[in-house]
Design an enzyme around this catalytic site. Structure first.
Site, PDB file in Angstrom:
ATOM      1  N   GLU A 108       0.854  -1.193   0.000  1.00 15.60           N
ATOM      2  CA  GLU A 108       0.000   0.000   0.000  1.00 15.60           C
ATOM      3  C   GLU A 108       0.887   1.239   0.000  1.00 15.60           C
ATOM      4  OE1 GLU A 108      -2.005  -0.880   3.629  1.00 15.60           O
ATOM      5  OE2 GLU A 108      -3.272  -2.416   2.720  1.00 15.60           O
ATOM      6  N   PRO A 164      -4.602  -9.111   9.162  1.00 20.44           N
ATOM      7  CA  PRO A 164      -5.593  -9.544   8.155  1.00 20.44           C
ATOM      8  C   PRO A 164      -5.024 -10.565   7.168  1.00 20.44           C
ATOM      9  CG  PRO A 164      -5.513  -7.141   8.294  1.00 20.44           C
ATOM     10  CD  PRO A 164      -4.383  -7.668   9.132  1.00 20.44           C
ATOM     11  N   GLU A 179      -4.897  -6.684   2.770  1.00 20.46           N
ATOM     12  CA  GLU A 179      -3.698  -7.449   3.119  1.00 20.46           C
ATOM     13  C   GLU A 179      -3.821  -8.923   2.751  1.00 20.46           C
ATOM     14  OE1 GLU A 179      -5.075  -5.148   4.979  1.00 20.46           O
ATOM     15  OE2 GLU A 179      -3.487  -3.647   5.138  1.00 20.46           O
ATOM     16  N   HIS A 206      -0.090   0.477  16.157  1.00 26.59           N
ATOM     17  CA  HIS A 206       1.028   0.778  15.260  1.00 26.59           C
ATOM     18  C   HIS A 206       2.359   0.478  15.947  1.00 26.59           C
ATOM     19  CE1 HIS A 206      -2.078   2.963  13.087  1.00 26.59           C
ATOM     20  NE2 HIS A 206      -1.246   3.189  12.094  1.00 26.59           N
ATOM     21  N   PHE A 212      -1.044  -4.582  10.904  1.00 26.61           N
ATOM     22  CA  PHE A 212      -1.785  -4.791   9.663  1.00 26.61           C
ATOM     23  C   PHE A 212      -1.288  -6.019   8.909  1.00 26.61           C
ATOM     24  CE2 PHE A 212      -1.834  -0.092  10.532  1.00 26.61           C
ATOM     25  CZ  PHE A 212      -2.906  -0.224  11.389  1.00 26.61           C
ATOM     26  N   GLN A 246       2.102  -2.414   5.904  1.00 34.46           N
ATOM     27  CA  GLN A 246       2.399  -1.035   6.288  1.00 34.46           C
ATOM     28  C   GLN A 246       2.865  -0.896   7.746  1.00 34.46           C
ATOM     29  OE1 GLN A 246      -0.794   1.851   5.323  1.00 34.46           O
ATOM     30  NE2 GLN A 246       0.695   2.511   3.792  1.00 34.46           N
ATOM     31  N   PHE A 247       2.211  -1.611   8.642  1.00 35.76           N
ATOM     32  CA  PHE A 247       2.590  -1.619  10.059  1.00 35.76           C
ATOM     33  C   PHE A 247       2.362  -3.024  10.597  1.00 35.76           C
ATOM     34  CE2 PHE A 247       1.754   2.863   9.421  1.00 35.76           C
ATOM     35  CZ  PHE A 247       2.664   3.504  10.243  1.00 35.76           C
TER      36      PHE A 247
END
Ligand code: TPP
Ligand code: MG
Lengths: 394, 334
Positions: free
Chosen positions: B39, B99, B70, B139, B96, B92-93
Site C-alpha cells: 500500500e 488480516p 492485506e 502501530h 496490519f 504497512q505496520f
C-alpha cells in the site's frame, strides 16, 4: 438489505450498463428494470428455487464456437462421464474405508468439465475441495487424487505439471492466488488466464471480495467461476447473501457478471469461454455464476436430512446434467444409446482399476512429515529426515 | 541461493530505512523476477519511504501499488511465487499483518509442502514493527513470535543499517518465505556506510555484536542498541557483557547461543514483545535443554508486559529500558 441494493445499485448499474453486460429485461423481471444477463435453458419450472423462478425468461446465448462443434460436445460429454465415474468410485472407496471423508460433486460435472474445456492448455485452474477431480481431467492419475483423501502426502502434486493449483481447503483463499499468478504470468510476457472455482458460501469470505476487487483494479486475466449450489454445508443461500444472483456482485467490482444454468454444459462453456477470451485479450476479470443445486450431501459424513427437505434434492436429481445432455446429444444425432452405455462402462472400469492401484500404493513414512516443508532445514528437525542445503540449492 | 553481488558503491552513511531501499533497489536491478507489492509504495515511496524512488526507476508493474487488502495482496504474492516470481511485500505496520494471517499460515508457509516440494515460495514480507515512536494504537506491536510458531516460515530482523541491507538482499534470494521484521524505531536513529559486499554470514546466523565474558545478553532488532548502552554502563562497573544479536528468530542459531552461554555461564534475554511464549521463552528452553549444567544462574527475561501495547504516554514504561536490563543482569549474576 436487498432493497438497499436495488435502490442504490440500480442507478450505478444503469450508468454502467454497457460495461457490465446488463440488458433491459423484456418482462419486468427485476424491479429496477434491469437484470443481469442470465444465460442458459432454465426450463425447470418448479425446480428452481423460489427466489430464482422469476428469471425464467432468459436469453440462451449461442455461446462460443466451442459449444457448437459436435466433436467438442462429445469431448465435453466424455469428460462429464469421467468425472461421474470418478465421483461414484470415490464415494464407494469411502464407504469401504479405503479413503477418508470425501466431498462428492455429483451433479456439478457440467460446470467443471465445461470450465476445463473453455480454458487453454497453458491456463491454470485454482480449485476448492469440490473440484478435486479437475486435475484428473488434465492427467493426474485418479489414485493420486484419492491418495489425498486417504491422508497420504502422495496426494500432493506439482501444480505446473497439470496447470492446477492444489485443492484449497480454507474457503476462497485461493482466489487471491489466481490473481497473483495471472498478474505474474502477464509480467513475464505470458498471455495465460487463471480460472478460479469457488462456492456460494465462499463468496461471503473477505478473500473473495479482496481477490475480485484486486483483480479488477489490476485488470488481471482471471475468470471467477462461482458454483452456486444453494448450500454451504447446512447454510442456505438466503443466509449467505441478500441478492438474487451472486453475479450481481460483479457490478461492485466493475467487471462483467453473468449467471448461467450450471446443469447446461453448453451454457457454462459459452459463458466461461467468453470470459476467458475477454481476459486474454486484456479486458480484465469476469464473474460467472453457475447456478445449480447441491444434490448430494456436503461430504460423506454429512446428513442433509437434518437441515433440508430431501424431497427437494430428489427433484433436482432428476435434472442432473449428464442424462439431460445425453438426451440432447441423442436428439441431435451425435450419440446412440449403445455409445452411452459403453462410455459409462469404460469410465467406470478405468476408475475401478485406479482404485486397485490406490490400494497398492506404499504407505507413507514418518520422514515425510518434514519433507518439502522448507528448502533450508532448521536445526530443530531430526537430521536424517531433513533435505540438505545442497539438495535445496540444486 | 547465489551470493548477492556487491553494492553499487554507496560510501555515504545511510539510515536503516535507506538501507532497506538500497537493498530493494539492488535486488530489483539484479533479478527481473523480483516484484514489490504494498500500500502506498509507488509514487509515495511507502509511509516510511522504504521504497522511495523505486517505482520511478522500475515501473508500475514491478513496484505495484495495491488496494487496502492485506489478505488479497499477500495471497497474490503466493500466486506470484507459483508463477515463478519473487515478490517482496510491504505490510504497512505490524498490526496490519493480522488480516493476512490466514494467507501466511495456510498458504505461504505450506505451499512447498503441499506441492511435494515442486513449488518454492521465495516471498519476503517486510513488516515495520515495534514501539517507541509515539504512534497511534495498533502501530507498535511486536508480533514476531506469532510467525516463529508457524512451521514453514523463516523470521529475521536486523538491528543496524548494514545488517538491514545484507539481510534483506539475502532474504530476497532465500528459497523459503521470509518474514522480514524491520525495527521502525531504528529506521532513522543511526547512519552507517553500507557494506560493499553483502555480509557473507548470510541470513540465518546470530552475531556477537559486543564480546564479553561475564554474562550473555541475547537480544534482537530494536532492543539491541539499548543492550549496547547497558553493556557500556556495566563495563564502567567492571562487568563484561557479551551481546548476541539473534538476527534470525526462526530458526534460531542454536550453536551461537549455546556457545556464548557456555562461555559466560549467565544469560539475560531482552525483547520488547510480550513476555509469555515470546522468543525469549524459546531461547531459555533451548539453554535449559542443552546447557543447563554450564549455567551459574537462572536465565532472566526482560520483555514487554503481557498486556496490549499501551497508549503511547505509557510506552516508555512498557519497553525494556537500561534500568530493567541492568537489574536483570544483576539477578543473573547473583
Ligand atoms: C475459511 C473456512 N471457513 C470454514 C470452512 C468450513 N467449510 C467447509 S465447506 C464449507 C461450506 C462452503 O460452501 P460453498 O462455498 O457453497 O461450497 P460447496 O461446499 O457448496 O461446494 C464450510 C463452511 C472452511 N473450509 N474454510
Ligand atoms: Mg455451495
Amino acid at each position: 438489505m436487498s432493497l438497499g441494493f436495488r435502490s442504490v445499485g440500480a442507478c450505478a448499474i444503469t450508468r454502467r450498463a454497457t460495461v457490465l453486460q446488463l440488458r433491459r429485461s423484456g418482462g419486468g423481471v427485476a424491479r429496477h428494470g434491469y437484470v443481469l444477463d442470465v444465460i442458459g435453458s432454465f426450463g425447470m419450472g418448479s425446480g428452481m428455487p423460489a427466489s430464482r423462478r422469476g428469471t425464467g425468461s432468459v436469453a440462451v446465448r449461442a455461446g462460443s464456437a466451442l459449444a457448437r462443434r459436435p466433436a467438442d460436445k462429445l469431448r465435453l460429454w466424455k469428460m462429464m462421464v469421467q468425472l461421474r465415474a470418478y465421483d461414484e468410485r470415490a464415494t464407494l472407496l469411502q464407504r469401504q474405508g479405503r479413503i477418508g471423508a470425501y466431498p462428492t460433486f455429483w451433479g456439478e460435472e457440467a460446470i467443471q468439465a465445461a470450465a476445463v474445456l473453455a480454458v487453454g492448455d497453458a491456463d491454470w485452474l485454482f480449485l476448492s475441495y469440490r473440484q478435486n477431480a479437475v486435475p484428473v481431467l488434465r492427467g493426474l492419475p485418479p489414485e493420486q487424487a484419492w491418495a489425498y483423501f486417504r491422508g497420504d502426502p502422495r496426494g500432493f502434486f506439482d501444480p505446473s505439471q497439470f496447470g492446477c493449483a492444489p485443492q484449497c481447503v480454507p474457503l476462497a483463499t485461493h482466489l487471491p492466488h489466481a490473481v497473483g499468478w495471472a498478474v505474474g504470468r502477464r509480467l513475464q510476457g505470458g498471455d495465460e488466464v487463471a480460472l478460479a472455482f469457488f462456492g456460494d458460501g465462499a463468496s461471503s469470505e473477505g478473500d473473495a471480495h479482496e481477490a475480485m476487487n484486486l483483480a479488477s483494479v489490476l485488470r488481471a486475466p482471471v475468470v471467477f467461476l462461482c458454483t452456486n449450489n444453494q448450500w454451504a454445508i447446512s447454510t442456505p443461500l438466503s443466509r449467505q447473501a441478500a441478492v438474487d444472483h451472486l453475479s450481481a456482485r460483479a457490478a461492485g467490482y466493475g467487471m462483467p457478471g453473468v449467471t448461467v444454468d450450471g446443469y447446461d454444459p453448453l451454457a457454462v462453456l459459452g459463458a466461461v469461454a467468453e470470459a476467458v477470451d475477454r481476459a486474454r485479450s486484456g479486458g480484465g476479470p469476469s464473474l460467472v455464476e453457475a447456478s445449480c443445486y447441491r444434490i448430494g450431501p456436503h461430504a460423506t459424513a454429512d446428513d442433509p436430512s437434518l437441515y433440508r427437505d430431501e424431497a427437494e434434492a430428489a427433484l433436482w436429481r432428476e435434472r442432473e446434467p449428464i442424462g439431460r445432455f445425453e438426451r440432447q446429444l441423442q436428439e441431435e444425432g451425435h450419440l446412440a444409446t449403445q455409445d452411452i452405455i459403453e462410455e459409462h462402462e469404460r469410465a467406470a472400469s478405468a476408475m475401478r482399476d485406479a482404485g486397485h492401484r490406490l490400494d497398492r500404493m506404499p504407505v507413507p513414512t514418518g520422514e515425510e512429515m518434514t519433507a518439502h516443508v522448507l528448502a533450508v532445514p532448521p536445526p530443530s528437525w531430526p537430521r536424517s529426515s531433513a533435505p540438505t542445503l545442497a539438495t535445496a540449492e540444486q | 541461493m547465489t551470493t548477492p553481488p556487491a553494492a553499487p558503491g554507496n560510501a555515504e552513511p545511510v539510515t536503516l530505512v535507506q538501507a532497506v531501499d538500497a537493498a530493494l533497489e539492488a535486488e530489483l536491478a539484479a533479478d527481473p523476477r523480483v516484484v514489490l507489492l504494498g500500500e502506498d509504495i509507488g509514487r509515495m515511496g511507502g509511509v516510511f519511504r522504504a521504497t522511495a524512488g523505486l517505482q520511478a526507476r522500475f515501473g508500475e508493474s514491478r513496484v505495484v501499488d495495491v488496494p487496502a487488502c492485506e489478505a488479497g495482496f499477500v495471497g497474490a504474492a503466493v500466486g506470484m511465487c507459483l508463477a515463478g516470481l519473487r515478490p517482496v511485500v510491504e505490510l504497512q505496520f505490524d498490526s496490519f499483518s493480522y488480516p493476512a494471517f490466514e494467507q501466511i499460515v495456510c498458504h505461504l508457509a505450506r505451499y512447498r509442502w503441499r506441492t511435494a516440494g515442486a513449488t518454492e515460495m521465495p516471498a519476503v514480507l517486510r513488516i515495520p514493527y515495534g514501539g517507541g515512536t509515539h504512534a497511534p494504537e495498533l502501530h507498535s506491536d511486536s508480533p514476531e513470535a506469532l510467525f516463529c510458531h508457524i512451521p514453514g516460515l523463516v523470521v529475521v530482523t536486523p538491528s543496524s543499517p548494514a545488517d538491514a541491507y545484507s539481510m534483506l538482499r539475502w532474504a530476497i534470494r532465500h528459497p523459503d518465505p521470509v518474514i522480514f521484521m524491520e525495527p521502525k524505531r531504528l529506521y532513522r536513529s543511526t547512519r552507517a556506510a553500507l557494506p560493499a559486499d553483502p555480509d557473507p554470514e548470510g541470513l540465518l546466523r546470530a552475531r556477537v555484536v559486543r564480546p564479553g565474558t561475564d554474562v550473555t545478553i541475547v537480544s534482537y532488532g530494536p532492543s539491541v542498541p539499548t543492550c549496547r548502552e547497558v553493556a557500556e554502563m556495566l563495563a564502567a562497573r567492571g562487568t563484561s557483557a557479551e551481546i548476541l544479536d539473534l538476527r534470525a528468530l526462526w530458526p534460531l542459531d542454536q550453536e551461537a547461543i549455546l556457545a556464548s552461554v557456555r562461555r559466560t555461564r549467565r544469560c539475560v534475554v531482552v525483547h520488547e514483545a510480550a513476555r509469555s511464549c515470546g522468543v525469549g521463552a524459546e531461547v531459555a528452553a533451548l539453554i535449559a535443554e542443552h546447557a543447563m549444567f554450564s549455567l551459574d544462574g537462572p536465565v532472566v527475561r526482560v520483555a514487554g508486559l503481557d498486556a496490549p501495547f499501551p497508549m503511547f504516554m505509557l510506552e516508555d514504561l512498557y519497553l525494556p529500558d537500561p534500568g530493567r536490563i541492568v537489574d536483570a543482569v544483576e539477578e543473573a549474576l547473583r
